[in-house]
Design a protein around this motif. Structure first.
Motif, PDB file in Angstrom:
ATOM      1  N   ARG A 168       3.909  -9.358   2.570  1.00  0.00           N
ATOM      2  CA  ARG A 168       5.326  -9.369   2.918  1.00  0.00           C
ATOM      3  C   ARG A 168       5.845  -7.935   2.987  1.00  0.00           C
ATOM      4  O   ARG A 168       5.199  -6.997   2.512  1.00  0.00           O
ATOM      5  CB  ARG A 168       6.124 -10.155   1.871  1.00  0.00           C
ATOM      6  N   LEU A 169       7.011  -7.796   3.586  1.00  0.00           N
ATOM      7  CA  LEU A 169       7.636  -6.479   3.671  1.00  0.00           C
ATOM      8  C   LEU A 169       7.825  -5.883   2.272  1.00  0.00           C
ATOM      9  O   LEU A 169       7.610  -4.681   2.064  1.00  0.00           O
ATOM     10  CB  LEU A 169       8.992  -6.589   4.391  1.00  0.00           C
ATOM     11  N   GLU A 170       8.206  -6.737   1.314  1.00  0.00           N
ATOM     12  CA  GLU A 170       8.414  -6.279  -0.071  1.00  0.00           C
ATOM     13  C   GLU A 170       7.132  -5.699  -0.691  1.00  0.00           C
ATOM     14  O   GLU A 170       7.195  -4.857  -1.582  1.00  0.00           O
ATOM     15  CB  GLU A 170       8.904  -7.439  -0.953  1.00  0.00           C
ATOM     16  N   ASP A 171       5.969  -6.179  -0.218  1.00  0.00           N
ATOM     17  CA  ASP A 171       4.697  -5.662  -0.732  1.00  0.00           C
ATOM     18  C   ASP A 171       4.380  -4.279  -0.170  1.00  0.00           C
ATOM     19  O   ASP A 171       3.660  -3.496  -0.805  1.00  0.00           O
ATOM     20  CB  ASP A 171       3.548  -6.613  -0.369  1.00  0.00           C
ATOM     21  N   LEU A 172       4.908  -3.992   1.016  1.00  0.00           N
ATOM     22  CA  LEU A 172       4.572  -2.746   1.714  1.00  0.00           C
ATOM     23  C   LEU A 172       5.524  -1.599   1.399  1.00  0.00           C
ATOM     24  O   LEU A 172       5.132  -0.428   1.464  1.00  0.00           O
ATOM     25  CB  LEU A 172       4.552  -2.993   3.233  1.00  0.00           C
ATOM     26  N   LEU A 173       6.751  -1.903   1.052  1.00  0.00           N
ATOM     27  CA  LEU A 173       7.736  -0.829   0.808  1.00  0.00           C
ATOM     28  C   LEU A 173       7.383   0.101  -0.359  1.00  0.00           C
ATOM     29  O   LEU A 173       7.665   1.299  -0.281  1.00  0.00           O
ATOM     30  CB  LEU A 173       9.132  -1.437   0.599  1.00  0.00           C
TER      31      LEU A 173
END
Length: 334
Positions: free
Chosen positions: A147-152
């Motif tokens: 998810r985006l939250e994992d990449l930020l």
């Protein structure tokens, strides 16, 4: 051949062997740095390509909101791309020296990350089109379930890796090498930014602890939130009455400037059954801490906390627990 010649040859061989070992370790580290940099770039590219670039074109988010969520991520991506080109060409010292000039981006990114996460959650709650867009992008095969939250948080994780890679490279580079000074500067820059980021993280974690304790206490009379206050530890201890009697079990919270005693609210209370009622707040600036017993490997121990108008006797049956409390309290009142 004379003994002195043999010693000279032996010394020369030892130096050459050391340099060969340095070079092998340095080559392995440089290779690993490049491989992991490529992987890091691939992950950043997912965010830049499938989120930042498309969102800018679509206008799904206002420019200010977009800037808050992603911060200087595009600039971080560009700096890493240039670094990878230098590494591919074997320009290790020059590449890292130039890259270190962009490390401030990582500090700025860290300072913005908390607000970025808040804004992202807010937009997912309020903005239906962005919520749909995010879900669609994350189902792309390139994301592999991430998810985006994992990449930020990736830039901060990578900064930690840079610190170790650069130190290993410096340790295995000859001080006579032309690259040694460049690597020394790069290591210094990474270390400075790492300390900056760790300080940001430490302050953020402390704020969350203060907020958690504030929410645990019933009402707003006891003000836990304070700009200069640091959370240290908490736990249950038994209060020994000064004139004898039954022990009173209390929850204690130790901060850098105060010591809070609290007890559980009534379990049947309609609003505060899971909260604690503050019983006392003790300022630490005039506190004297003594270990009454528990110096040996006995069962637990007893601490004495002397304040101007009161003395607290605190007991625990756990030897390690009483030692930890004594250490933390003694450090806090210094």
């Amino acid at each position: 051949m004379s003994d002195s010649s043999l010693l000279f040859m032996a010394g020369k061989n030892t130096v050459e062997e050391q340099r060969a070992r340095w070079e092998r370790k340095r080559s392995r580290t440089a290779k690993e740095l490049l491989e992991t940099e490529h992987k890091y770039l691939e992950q950043l590219d997912l965010v830049v390509t499938f989120f930042v670039t498309i969102l800018k074109a679509k206008g799904t988010l206002k420019p200010a909101v977009l800037e808050t969520i992603f911060g200087p991520l595009e600039s971080i991506y560009s700096a890493s791309h240039v670094l990878s080109l230098h590494l591919e060409k074997g320009n290790l010292g020059l590449g890292l020296e130039n890259f270190s000039q962009n490390l401030e981006l990582y500090g700025n990114y860290a300072e913005n990350l908390e607000q970025a996460n808040k804004t992202l959650k807010e937009q997912l709650r309020k903005n239906k089109s962005f919520r749909r867009f995010k879900k669609l992008q994350e189902t792309r095969p390139q994301f592999q379930g991430r998810r985006l939250e994992d990449l930020l948080p990736l830039p901060l994780q990578r900064l930690h890796q840079y610190k170790h890679f650069l130190r290993d490279l410096l340790e295995n580079t000859s001080p006579d090498s032309a690259e040694y000074q460049k690597l020394t500067k790069a290591v210094k820059s990474v270390s400075e930014v790492s300390r900056w980021v760790q300080d940001i993280i430490r302050k953020r974690e402390n704020s969350l602890q203060l907020l958690r304790v504030q929410k645990l206490l019933k009402g707003q009379k006891t003000q836990v939130l304070s700009p200069e206050r640091w959370y240290i530890r908490e736990g249950w201890l038994s209060v020994v009455p000064p004139k004898g009697g039954e022990l009173k079990r209390r929850m204690f919270f130790l901060f850098s400037d105060i010591f809070i005693s609290a007890k559980p609210c009534h379990p049947l209370h309609p609003l505060n059954s899971n909260k604690l009622a503050c019983r006392a707040v003790y300022p630490l600036h005039q506190c004297v801490v003594d270990k009454v017993f528990g110096h040996t490997q006995s069962q637990g121990g007893l601490l004495s906390l002397s304040f101007p108008h009161k003395t607290l006797l605190l007991m625990s049956s756990d030897q390690q627990d009483i030692n930890d409390w004594h250490q933390c309290l003694a450090a806090a009142v210094r």
